[in-house]
Design a protein around this motif. Sequence first.
Motif, mmCIF file in Angstrom:
data_model
loop_
_atom_site.group_PDB
_atom_site.id
_atom_site.type_symbol
_atom_site.label_atom_id
_atom_site.label_comp_id
_atom_site.label_asym_id
_atom_site.label_seq_id
_atom_site.Cartn_x
_atom_site.Cartn_y
_atom_site.Cartn_z
ATOM 1 N N HIS A 59 0.832 -1.205 0.000
ATOM 2 C CA HIS A 59 0.000 0.000 0.000
ATOM 3 C C HIS A 59 0.863 1.249 0.000
ATOM 4 O O HIS A 59 1.911 1.314 0.645
ATOM 5 C CB HIS A 59 -1.022 -0.016 1.133
ATOM 6 N N ASP A 159 5.734 2.444 6.894
ATOM 7 C CA ASP A 159 4.449 1.763 6.659
ATOM 8 C C ASP A 159 3.707 2.519 5.577
ATOM 9 O O ASP A 159 3.078 3.543 5.873
ATOM 10 C CB ASP A 159 3.665 1.724 7.972
ATOM 11 N N ASP A 160 3.691 2.146 4.336
ATOM 12 C CA ASP A 160 4.282 0.911 3.859
ATOM 13 C C ASP A 160 5.184 1.207 2.677
ATOM 14 O O ASP A 160 5.252 0.445 1.736
ATOM 15 C CB ASP A 160 3.152 -0.051 3.481
ATOM 16 N N GLU A 189 -5.258 1.735 2.274
ATOM 17 C CA GLU A 189 -5.117 0.567 3.151
ATOM 18 C C GLU A 189 -5.360 0.952 4.593
ATOM 19 O O GLU A 189 -5.976 0.220 5.363
ATOM 20 C CB GLU A 189 -3.715 -0.044 2.994
ATOM 21 N N GLU A 190 -4.861 2.126 4.964
ATOM 22 C CA GLU A 190 -4.940 2.552 6.368
ATOM 23 C C GLU A 190 -6.379 2.816 6.810
ATOM 24 O O GLU A 190 -6.654 2.991 7.988
ATOM 25 C CB GLU A 190 -4.069 3.788 6.603
ATOM 26 N N ASP A 212 3.953 -5.840 3.735
ATOM 27 C CA ASP A 212 3.633 -4.740 4.648
ATOM 28 C C ASP A 212 4.541 -4.823 5.881
ATOM 29 O O ASP A 212 5.217 -5.830 6.095
ATOM 30 C CB ASP A 212 2.156 -4.818 5.069
ATOM 31 N N VAL A 213 4.523 -3.774 6.672
ATOM 32 C CA VAL A 213 5.288 -3.787 7.917
ATOM 33 C C VAL A 213 4.538 -4.608 8.965
ATOM 34 O O VAL A 213 3.329 -4.790 8.866
ATOM 35 C CB VAL A 213 5.525 -2.361 8.447
HETATM 36 ZN ZN ZN Z 1 0.725 -0.889 6.441
#
Ligand code: ZN
Length: 324
Positions: A59, A159-160, A189-190, A212-213
């Motif tokens: 993302h 992120d990210d 995404e968030e 992703d993280v």
């Molecule tokens: Zn993320």
Amino acid sequence: MELLKKLAECWAPSGREDRIRTLIASEMEPYVTDVYADSMGNLICRKKGNGKRLMFAAHMDEIGFMITNIDDNGFLRFTNVGGISAHNCVNRGVVFENGTTGVISYEKSVKDLNLDKMYIDIGASDKAEAESKVSVGDMAGYSEGFALMGGRAASKSMDDRVGCYALIRAVQLAESCPNDLYAVFTVQEELGLRGAKTASFNVEPDLGVAIDVSMVGDVPESDHHSLSLGKGPGIKLKDASFIIHPKAREFMLKAAKAAEIPYQLEAAAYGGTDAGAIHLTGGGVPAGTISIPTRYIHSPREVVDIADVENTVKLVKQMIEMGI
Ligand SMILES: [Zn+2]
């Protein structure tokens, strides 16, 4: 690390991903067949091939702040865009799209702090001055830049963007791909894996992998997370959004062994990634997540280990070259 720095420092809160999309598109164009944005704004980079469709998703949005009200003294009240914790943003710097900078602070005491008791100070002496710079609905992101700390790096928006970096570099370095390959850089995404949902609907992948993280358990008094910085990318078996499909698990473990990199297994009680949206698309899609171990997630200084990042590139490259 120049590319990671550029990606991390790019301004692009959820819903306003234009700048990061342009930046990533310019990196990807020479290496793939098609680069296009869908109607949500996801950037879809396809390397046309025969056979099954393999999709990766990272993302490109970041958490941020949106102005809800401007008071008579020129202070901005705000709401969160994505997961913002009050304590993480005390006296931190933010920047708006037009370059206006500000500091987030709070009323009275940090005790029982919540975003309702906080405001952004942009240096305005009254409402009119503030309104000459920003409006209700404008968004800001953290303004902390990229900094090296030995073999580790700290920045806002790891992120990210670190996932975007790994996906970009893996596609650039991959020497072959037996599949029809889709590298997708998702939006929003968030806010709840929103971009991945529509991107995956359009791509109809046979297998999807989010990059992703993920949180670590290697700092003082941390929760019981299995990941540590410096021990390689994580293969995530579960979080609150998905549980890994056996096909995805087999594919990812095989790739990690073939790439001869260190890797870690991860099972998380909470959190979510784009895999949570991808696996529920259409009639269902086997999906997994590669986790890049990260400290202080959703703070202005998210810390990653550079060797982990480069091993994630190797892992994704191996998956692309092996195919499904
Ligand atoms: Zn993320």
